[in-house]
Scaffold this motif. Sequence first.
Motif, PDB file in Angstrom:
ATOM      1  N   ARG A  70       0.832  -0.998   0.138  1.00 20.37           N
ATOM      2  CA  ARG A  70       0.070  -0.105   0.084  1.00 20.37           C
ATOM      3  C   ARG A  70       0.791   1.230  -0.140  1.00 20.37           C
ATOM      4  O   ARG A  70       2.111   0.938   0.638  1.00 20.37           O
ATOM      5  N   ALA A  73       3.968   7.485   1.783  1.00 18.84           N
ATOM      6  CA  ALA A  73       5.050   8.434   1.613  1.00 18.84           C
ATOM      7  C   ALA A  73       6.535   7.790   1.975  1.00 18.84           C
ATOM      8  O   ALA A  73       7.486   7.917   1.242  1.00 18.84           O
ATOM      9  N   TYR A  98      -2.834  13.146  -6.792  1.00 18.79           N
ATOM     10  CA  TYR A  98      -2.822  13.553  -5.342  1.00 18.79           C
ATOM     11  C   TYR A  98      -1.647  12.698  -4.693  1.00 18.79           C
ATOM     12  O   TYR A  98      -1.144  13.248  -3.766  1.00 18.79           O
ATOM     13  N   GLN A  99      -1.464  11.399  -5.080  1.00 18.88           N
ATOM     14  CA  GLN A  99      -0.325  10.501  -4.569  1.00 18.88           C
ATOM     15  C   GLN A  99       0.849  11.269  -4.740  1.00 18.88           C
ATOM     16  O   GLN A  99       1.832  11.333  -3.702  1.00 18.88           O
ATOM     17  N   ASP A 102       1.837  14.173  -2.577  1.00 23.74           N
ATOM     18  CA  ASP A 102       1.949  13.710  -1.236  1.00 23.74           C
ATOM     19  C   ASP A 102       3.533  13.347  -1.068  1.00 23.74           C
ATOM     20  O   ASP A 102       3.919  13.456   0.119  1.00 23.74           O
ATOM     21  N   PHE A 103       4.085  12.650  -2.064  1.00 21.61           N
ATOM     22  CA  PHE A 103       5.560  12.219  -1.838  1.00 21.61           C
ATOM     23  C   PHE A 103       6.722  12.784  -2.946  1.00 21.61           C
ATOM     24  O   PHE A 103       7.841  12.732  -2.435  1.00 21.61           O
ATOM     25  N   ARG A 187       6.235   5.578   8.891  1.00 14.64           N
ATOM     26  CA  ARG A 187       5.521   6.120  10.210  1.00 14.64           C
ATOM     27  C   ARG A 187       4.170   6.564   9.966  1.00 14.64           C
ATOM     28  O   ARG A 187       3.490   6.980  10.835  1.00 14.64           O
ATOM     29  N   THR A 188       3.494   6.327   8.868  1.00 15.54           N
ATOM     30  CA  THR A 188       1.839   6.496   8.658  1.00 15.54           C
ATOM     31  C   THR A 188       1.279   5.054   8.548  1.00 15.54           C
ATOM     32  O   THR A 188       1.963   4.232   7.673  1.00 15.54           O
ATOM     33  N   LYS A 189       0.206   5.065   8.821  1.00 15.76           N
ATOM     34  CA  LYS A 189      -0.735   3.685   8.718  1.00 15.76           C
ATOM     35  C   LYS A 189      -1.888   4.179   7.739  1.00 15.76           C
ATOM     36  O   LYS A 189      -2.751   4.817   8.429  1.00 15.76           O
ATOM     37  N   PRO A 190      -1.805   3.781   6.357  1.00 15.24           N
ATOM     38  CA  PRO A 190      -2.985   4.161   5.737  1.00 15.24           C
ATOM     39  C   PRO A 190      -4.282   3.047   5.870  1.00 15.24           C
ATOM     40  O   PRO A 190      -4.061   1.950   6.238  1.00 15.24           O
ATOM     41  N   LEU A 191      -5.574   3.463   6.053  1.00 14.76           N
ATOM     42  CA  LEU A 191      -6.598   2.777   6.398  1.00 14.76           C
ATOM     43  C   LEU A 191      -7.396   2.518   4.949  1.00 14.76           C
ATOM     44  O   LEU A 191      -6.966   2.965   3.944  1.00 14.76           O
ATOM     45  N   GLU A 192      -8.716   2.101   4.774  1.00 15.42           N
ATOM     46  CA  GLU A 192      -9.151   1.743   3.758  1.00 15.42           C
ATOM     47  C   GLU A 192      -9.565   3.053   3.007  1.00 15.42           C
ATOM     48  O   GLU A 192      -9.846   4.358   3.645  1.00 15.42           O
ATOM     49  N   ARG A 193      -9.677   2.949   1.627  1.00 12.09           N
ATOM     50  CA  ARG A 193     -10.297   4.060   0.679  1.00 12.09           C
ATOM     51  C   ARG A 193     -11.688   4.172   0.802  1.00 12.09           C
ATOM     52  O   ARG A 193     -12.313   3.154   0.659  1.00 12.09           O
ATOM     53  N   PHE A 194     -12.377   5.282   0.726  1.00  8.39           N
ATOM     54  CA  PHE A 194     -13.845   5.284   0.794  1.00  8.39           C
ATOM     55  C   PHE A 194     -14.460   6.443  -0.018  1.00  8.39           C
ATOM     56  O   PHE A 194     -13.672   7.417  -0.224  1.00  8.39           O
TER      57      PHE A 194
END
Lengths: 325, 256
Positions: A70, A73, A98-99, A102-103, A187-194
């Motif tokens: 998944r 960044a 957008y991605q 972000d990075f 250091r970040t934890k992505p959750l589901e996209r909605f």
Amino acid sequence: MSVVVVIELQDGAIVPMSWEALVAGGTAADALGESLIAVALGSDLTAIEAQLSAKPVSEVVLLEHPLLERYTADGYVAALASAFAELKPKLALFPHTYQVRDFGPKLAARMGRAFVSDAVGLGVEDGRPVFVRQMFQGKFQADVTVEGEGTVFASIQSGSFRADVLVDGPASPLRRLDVALSADQIRTKPLERFRETAGAVDLSSAERIVSVGRGIKDPENLPLVEKLAAALGAEVAASRPICDNGWLPLERQVGSSGQTVAPKLYLALGISGAIQHVVGMKGSKTIVAVNKDASAPIFEIADYGIVGDLFEVAPALIEALERSS
Amino acid sequence: MDVVVCLKQVPARDAALRLSPAGNWIETFDASPEMNEPDAYALEEALRLKERHGGSVTAFSAGPPEAASVLREALAKGADAAVLIEGEGLEQADPLRTARLLAAGIRRKPFDLVLTGLQSDDAGFGQTGVVLAELLDVPHAAIVVEIAAEGDRLTVKQELEAGWFQKVEMTAPALLTIQSGINKVRYATLMGIKKARTKPLERIPAAELGVSVEPAQKIAKLYAPQKSKQTQMLTGSAKEQAEALVEKLRFEARVL
Ligand SMILES: Cc1cc2nc3c(=O)[nH]c(=O)nc-3n(C[C@H](O)[C@H](O)[C@H](O)COP(=O)(O)OP(=O)(O)OC[C@H]3O[C@@H](n4cnc5c(N)ncnc54)[C@H](O)[C@@H]3O)c2cc1C
């Protein structure tokens, strides 16, 4: 040295804007006399190998690691920074998604380099890439160059290069680079996209759209727009600030964060024509702009333009439509 | 929660802009300056976090001396302190240089959260915040439309393309870039404006921060955009314009 294009994936499939970036990369590679490399990241990229290597590139480079399953960044920047240390690209291009917002700039900063975001054009002068990008909300365009030695980073805005010129050919060589990543680097934890609304309004099938922007000033004035839409047999849509303010529901927003539409007629009332709005409607067959500012960027893509006060023009239009029907 | 918020002063949205003689920026003196719109939302979010969780709000700007006015506005709205990293022409600095300056200033004190607008209305690179996160070595999320904090655990909602969203978790200290529309921005009260006069506004000369003045990227030329289409401009009174348009839509474009 090379030109590298970083391909974006979503749920295992290649995001179409990546192809436009690849076309931009191909053009630049030809002008610079460099080879073109497509780079993709993921946990297992076997499924897209054939699709990528059929493209006119000299090489496909795959960065695979379970921690790239998944997008994060931290994971992407670490993986790409080490790949770029090896590939040493002269130019690295990304789709302006957008991605990437972000990075991309973070990756460039890690390598001590600038990132030219949101380019709508790319040329080569004296062996150096020159980017064209909008500034001041589209009121001006700028030619931008990157200074110093090292990789030149840039992202390509959607619709700036045509992906349909890409023709598949014989398979290009494919290479996997080792990726060293550990869980504590991320250091970040992505959750589901909605999605928020069920998309009750499908503007993409509307034949005619009257779209309203901040020029409407006050929600009390919206009935004027609705009346004009009714007279034209059109759906009502809006620019983002109108939906942000809750004056119209989010599902009526047109643009990069809203819907993409391509009606026969798109009539923009009091919309300035910011790039994030324009990417959602520039495929419309006939575009009409009504704006009191003759230098509003919306006129650059309009077929018919009326410089005037929408509070005078819209009622006059309703009247003219009623009279001629 | 100690929150730092970064603010940029930009030309007003509806200001008429003219090119500067050098041809690579605008005449700043005829563009009535205001706080960059997404930054105003970031400031509001910082103030709300302080109201909910306690702590402080410090506003930072890297800009010319006049940029102090956006910091005064922040103080009047409720920020506790402000820092201007000051240098002539800094409004034109490229994002890497701006982020380096901001990082050098912000690093001087501990913080839990840094907020920035997602992009500026002038250059619109949309990356100062993301680069700042890299330089401060903290996790980040760009284009945030909702923040929930519990202790040092943050859960934020990120906007994605075409109406999609995603929640992301991280631990403070962190940096978030804020999207317009995340909240309703407050106005400064008279009381707030009065109080602001007693609050600290520190000025740090940019030259003291040891950041390279070499640009990382350069605006070689600024110009009016080229039209991609032949636009027919309809003139006359509103009535004449309207009638001409209906005629054209019906018989020329054939879309009615
Ligand atoms: C990541 C990101 C995603 C975004 N996604 C979207 C998106 O999906 N859709 C979107 O629309 N925007 C989006 N935006 C916002 C976009 O950048 C602009 O801010 C927005 O489109 C501006 O809306 P507007 O044209 O209505 O307002 P403004 O830019 O304020 O323009 C108002 C216009 O109305 C004119 N006007 C004022 N009064 C009158 C009058 N009486 N008669 C006639 N004309 C008048 C003015 O001259 C001006 O041109 C996004 C931005 C970002 C950064």
